[in-house]
Design a protein around this motif. Structure first.
Motif, short mmCIF file in Angstrom:
data_model
loop_
_atom_site.label_atom_id
_atom_site.label_comp_id
_atom_site.label_asym_id
_atom_site.label_seq_id
_atom_site.Cartn_x
_atom_site.Cartn_y
_atom_site.Cartn_z
N GLY A 235 0.86 -1.18 0.00
CA GLY A 235 0.00 0.00 0.00
C GLY A 235 0.89 1.23 0.00
O GLY A 235 2.06 1.16 0.38
N ASP A 236 0.36 2.37 -0.44
CA ASP A 236 1.12 3.61 -0.50
C ASP A 236 2.37 3.40 -1.36
O ASP A 236 2.28 2.89 -2.48
CB ASP A 236 1.46 4.09 0.90
N TRP A 237 3.55 3.78 -0.86
CA TRP A 237 4.77 3.54 -1.63
C TRP A 237 4.98 2.05 -1.89
O TRP A 237 5.56 1.66 -2.91
CB TRP A 237 5.99 4.10 -0.89
N GLY A 238 4.51 1.22 -0.98
CA GLY A 238 4.65 -0.22 -1.16
C GLY A 238 3.95 -0.71 -2.41
O GLY A 238 4.41 -1.64 -3.09
N SER A 239 2.81 -0.08 -2.76
CA SER A 239 2.12 -0.49 -3.98
C SER A 239 2.92 -0.12 -5.22
O SER A 239 2.92 -0.84 -6.23
CB SER A 239 0.72 0.14 -4.04
N TYR A 240 3.61 1.01 -5.15
CA TYR A 240 4.45 1.44 -6.27
C TYR A 240 5.67 0.53 -6.40
O TYR A 240 6.02 0.09 -7.50
CB TYR A 240 4.87 2.89 -6.03
N ILE A 241 6.29 0.21 -5.27
CA ILE A 241 7.47 -0.66 -5.28
C ILE A 241 7.12 -2.06 -5.78
O ILE A 241 7.81 -2.63 -6.63
CB ILE A 241 8.10 -0.72 -3.88
N THR A 242 6.05 -2.62 -5.25
CA THR A 242 5.67 -3.98 -5.66
C THR A 242 5.22 -4.01 -7.12
O THR A 242 5.43 -5.01 -7.82
CB THR A 242 4.57 -4.55 -4.76
N SER A 243 4.61 -2.92 -7.60
CA SER A 243 4.23 -2.86 -9.00
C SER A 243 5.47 -2.86 -9.89
O SER A 243 5.49 -3.51 -10.95
CB SER A 243 3.39 -1.60 -9.28
N ILE A 244 6.51 -2.15 -9.47
CA ILE A 244 7.76 -2.15 -10.22
C ILE A 244 8.38 -3.55 -10.19
O ILE A 244 8.94 -4.01 -11.20
CB ILE A 244 8.74 -1.11 -9.65
N MET A 245 8.27 -4.24 -9.05
CA MET A 245 8.75 -5.62 -9.00
C MET A 245 8.02 -6.48 -10.02
O MET A 245 8.62 -7.35 -10.67
CB MET A 245 8.57 -6.19 -7.59
N GLY A 246 6.72 -6.25 -10.17
CA GLY A 246 5.96 -7.00 -11.15
C GLY A 246 6.42 -6.74 -12.57
O GLY A 246 6.37 -7.62 -13.42
N MET A 247 6.89 -5.50 -12.83
CA MET A 247 7.39 -5.16 -14.16
C MET A 247 8.80 -5.69 -14.39
O MET A 247 9.12 -6.23 -15.44
CB MET A 247 7.39 -3.63 -14.34
N LEU A 248 9.67 -5.54 -13.38
CA LEU A 248 11.08 -5.90 -13.53
C LEU A 248 11.34 -7.38 -13.32
O LEU A 248 12.28 -7.94 -13.90
CB LEU A 248 11.93 -5.10 -12.55
N LEU A 249 10.52 -8.03 -12.48
CA LEU A 249 10.79 -9.41 -12.09
C LEU A 249 9.58 -10.32 -12.32
O LEU A 249 9.18 -11.07 -11.42
CB LEU A 249 11.19 -9.45 -10.60
N PRO A 250 8.99 -10.28 -13.49
CA PRO A 250 7.78 -11.08 -13.71
C PRO A 250 8.01 -12.58 -13.59
O PRO A 250 7.07 -13.33 -13.30
CB PRO A 250 7.36 -10.69 -15.14
N GLU A 251 9.25 -13.02 -13.80
CA GLU A 251 9.54 -14.45 -13.67
C GLU A 251 9.56 -14.90 -12.22
O GLU A 251 9.52 -16.10 -11.93
CB GLU A 251 10.87 -14.77 -14.34
N HIS A 252 9.62 -13.95 -11.29
CA HIS A 252 9.66 -14.27 -9.86
C HIS A 252 8.34 -13.94 -9.14
O HIS A 252 7.98 -14.61 -8.18
CB HIS A 252 10.80 -13.51 -9.18
N VAL A 253 7.64 -12.92 -9.60
CA VAL A 253 6.41 -12.47 -8.93
C VAL A 253 5.23 -13.30 -9.44
O VAL A 253 4.79 -13.15 -10.58
CB VAL A 253 6.17 -10.97 -9.16
N LYS A 254 4.71 -14.16 -8.56
CA LYS A 254 3.57 -15.00 -8.93
C LYS A 254 2.28 -14.20 -8.97
O LYS A 254 1.36 -14.49 -9.72
CB LYS A 254 3.43 -16.16 -7.93
N GLY A 255 2.21 -13.18 -8.10
CA GLY A 255 1.02 -12.36 -8.05
C GLY A 255 1.29 -11.07 -7.30
O GLY A 255 2.12 -11.02 -6.39
N LEU A 256 0.59 -10.01 -7.69
CA LEU A 256 0.76 -8.68 -7.11
C LEU A 256 -0.58 -8.22 -6.54
O LEU A 256 -1.58 -8.15 -7.26
CB LEU A 256 1.23 -7.72 -8.20
N HIS A 257 -0.59 -7.91 -5.24
CA HIS A 257 -1.82 -7.44 -4.58
C HIS A 257 -1.53 -6.08 -3.95
O HIS A 257 -0.55 -5.92 -3.21
CB HIS A 257 -2.25 -8.44 -3.51
N ILE A 258 -2.37 -5.09 -4.25
CA ILE A 258 -2.16 -3.75 -3.72
C ILE A 258 -3.45 -3.17 -3.14
O ILE A 258 -4.55 -3.57 -3.53
CB ILE A 258 -1.63 -2.79 -4.82
#
Length: 254
Positions: free
Chosen positions: A27-50
């Motif tokens: 949430g907040d900055w965490g949603s931005y950071i995790t969204s970037i993880m989803g873009m940069l590391l799609p082979e590792h991120v199974k799912g993104l929840h914000i």
């Protein structure tokens, strides 16, 4: 130390811990950071929840035209999230003074608050008022006695006070704002995504599902929560945890 750097650090940390496939939530900055993880590391991120949709831009043409013809762009149930636009603009002006200050002169106020526990408490508690319930900003006590346990608020303040890290927390805004126009921020997110929309979230941070799908193209879940605001993990931990578990189950069966 940008959100992009934090995303890489988190990814490297998970790898070193031996977790090569995982879910992320923020949430907040965490949603931005995790969204970037989803873009940069799609082979590792199974799912993104914000629970804050920080990565999706606002289609301002729709906002303006929709002020007269809202049904052209959104279903009736979502109109209140965008219109009347003048109310959302007022909230934006009233509630983002801290953002402008931290994005331009973070060290000035940051070092001042590091030297004053009362100043630090006042600065932080003001956010716990208006970002929990926008109507609380008009109350004498900011609604803090109604919606929070004093120990929870003091614990949060003490994390900043004992570690002396308020200035660095503020500087995070200055580090990131110049990057908002980077090409990476225009990229769509393809990993399975879920959104928990809390009604008490500040109005200009909420995004209807239709707009969220412009950015998060593999949106498996968008739930409107019954209560809670910006600090959902602290306000309504059970609701947030249940929604996250539901999202994980949905990813596994999709």
């Amino acid at each position: 130390m940008t959100a992009h750097a934090v995303a890489r650090i988190f990814g490297k940390l998970m790898s070193r811990l031996g977790h090569h496939r995982y879910y992320v939530q923020g949430g907040d900055w965490g949603s931005y950071i995790t969204s970037i993880m989803g873009m940069l590391l799609p082979e590792h991120v199974k799912g993104l929840h914000i629970n804050t949709v920080a990565g999706a831009s606002t289609p301002w043409k729709q906002v303006i035209i929709g002020s007269y013809f809202p049904s052209l762009f959104l279903p009736a149930k979502d109109h209140h999230m965008v219109w009347p636009a003048i109310t959302k603009l007022f909230d934006l002006l009233m509630e983002t003074g801290y953002f402008h200050l931290q994005a331009t002169k973070p060290d000035t106020i940051g070092h001042s608050l590091t030297d004053s526990p009362i100043g630090l408490a006042a600065y932080i508690l003001e956010k716990f008022s208006s970002l929990t319930n926008i109507t609380w900003r008009d109350l004498e006590d900011g609604g803090l006695n109604e919606g929070w346990q004093i120990d929870d608020l003091l614990n949060n303040i003490m994390v900043y006070w004992m570690n002396g890290n308020m200035a660095s927390a503020m500087r995070f805004y200055k580090e990131n704002v110049p990057l908002f126009k980077d090409n990476i921020n225009k990229c769509q997110i393809k990993v399975p995504s879920g959104v928990a929309d809390f009604p008490g979230e500040i109005s200009f941070l909420r995004k209807p599902e239709t707009w969220v799908r412009y950015k998060y193209i593999n949106l498996l879940q968008y739930n409107s929560m019954p209560r809670g605001g910006h600090f959902a993990a602290l306000e309504e931990p059970q609701l947030l945890a249940e929604d996250f578990r539901l999202f994980v189950r949905r990813v596994k069966t999709s």
